[in-house]
Write an enzyme that holds these catalytic residues in place. Structure first.
Site, mmCIF file in Angstrom:
data_model
loop_
_atom_site.group_PDB
_atom_site.id
_atom_site.type_symbol
_atom_site.label_atom_id
_atom_site.label_comp_id
_atom_site.label_asym_id
_atom_site.label_seq_id
_atom_site.Cartn_x
_atom_site.Cartn_y
_atom_site.Cartn_z
ATOM 1 C CB SER A 30 -0.952 0.125 1.605
ATOM 2 O OG SER A 30 -1.340 1.172 1.467
ATOM 3 C CE1 TYR A 72 -3.658 -2.753 5.763
ATOM 4 C CE2 TYR A 72 -3.134 -0.102 5.045
ATOM 5 C CZ TYR A 72 -3.686 -1.838 4.904
ATOM 6 O OH TYR A 72 -4.146 -1.690 3.930
#
Length: 259
Positions: A138, A148
């Site tokens: 990401s 994350y």
């Protein structure tokens, strides 16, 4: 006919990967926790594309279940030519004061499973001197959005290192680093981004199409869309202190997690 194995295939980008690869006449092995949803998807894929679809239910937070998927990747009698490590999710709470077990489970899915499955796939692919591994990272890997971001940063760095080890083997490794994508990813994480402008959102079909094209070209870092490539370049140039300051200006759990 080539076979692709996709984790997290029942929803989001994984579902789009399944449909695009089926349309390209790849046989599929689809992996997710929800057996009923996988069975339904498999029926639809077989009917629409006339391909073979194996259903492999597994919770990748569980090491034993992850090993079952790894065993399928090691098989040489019906080898997997493309591994898509897509499974992942965001924990919608801060690290400090949050449920540590949830954070550990997300680490198992987005880090440990990627390592285990990449190792299994690379071994059989090198033997055949062909294959590709696509790990979904990401653009959040370049930010400071808690665990994350940390997991996705690991995926990006791991894939770059893997690509170096795979040089001259006939096998490639690609890290997909999308921005915000319109899927159920954010809804399932309990994240409300309705306030964000339309321009920040990417279409899942476009992201997957660009990723698969980059895999075919042997690209190591795939960042779909010009605007997110520009954003990625800016994030790499900014001092980390500036990125931390930008992250701190938002709420602890309300900052966007691209995927």
């Amino acid at each position: 006919m080539a076979t692709a194995l996709i984790t997290g295939a029942s929803a989001g980008l994984g579902l789009e990967f399944a449909w695009q690869l089926a349309a390209a006449q790849h046989d599929l092995v689809i992996v997710a926790r929800d057996t009923e949803r996988l069975d339904r998807l498999a029926d639809h894929l077989r009917a629409a594309a006339g391909i073979q679809v194996e259903v492999l239910p597994a919770d990748l937070a569980d090491r034993e279940q992850t090993e079952h998927v790894a065993e399928r990747l090691r098989a040489l009698d019906n080898p997997v030519s493309l591994l898509v490590n897509n499974a992942g999710y965001a924990v919608d709470e801060p690290f400090l004061g949050g449920d540590l077990a949830k954070q550990e489970a997300s680490l198992d899915v987005m880090v440990r499973a990627v390592m285990v499955l990449s190792h299994a796939a690379a071994g059989q692919m090198i033997t055949r001197e062909r294959g590709a591994i696509l790990n979904v990272s990401s653009i959040a890997a370049l930010t400071a959005s808690g665990t994350y971001s940390a997991s996705k940063a690991w995926v990006r760095a791991f894939t770059e290192g893997l690509s170096v080890e795979l040089r001259d083997t006939g096998v490639t490794a690609t890290a997909l680093c999308p921005g915000l994508v319109r899927t159920e990813f954010h809804e399932r994480a309990g994240l409300d981004y309705a306030h964000l402008p339309e321009i920040v959102w990417l279409n899942a079909a476009d992201v997957v199409s660009a990723a698969l094209a980059d895999v075919r070209r042997g690209v190591v870092i795939s960042t779909p869309s010009l605007r997110y490539r520009a954003a990625s370049g800016l994030l790499r140039m900014l001092p980390r202190s500036a990125i931390r300051a930008i992250q701190g200006a938002g709420s602890v759990s309300g900052t966007a997690r691209p995927r």
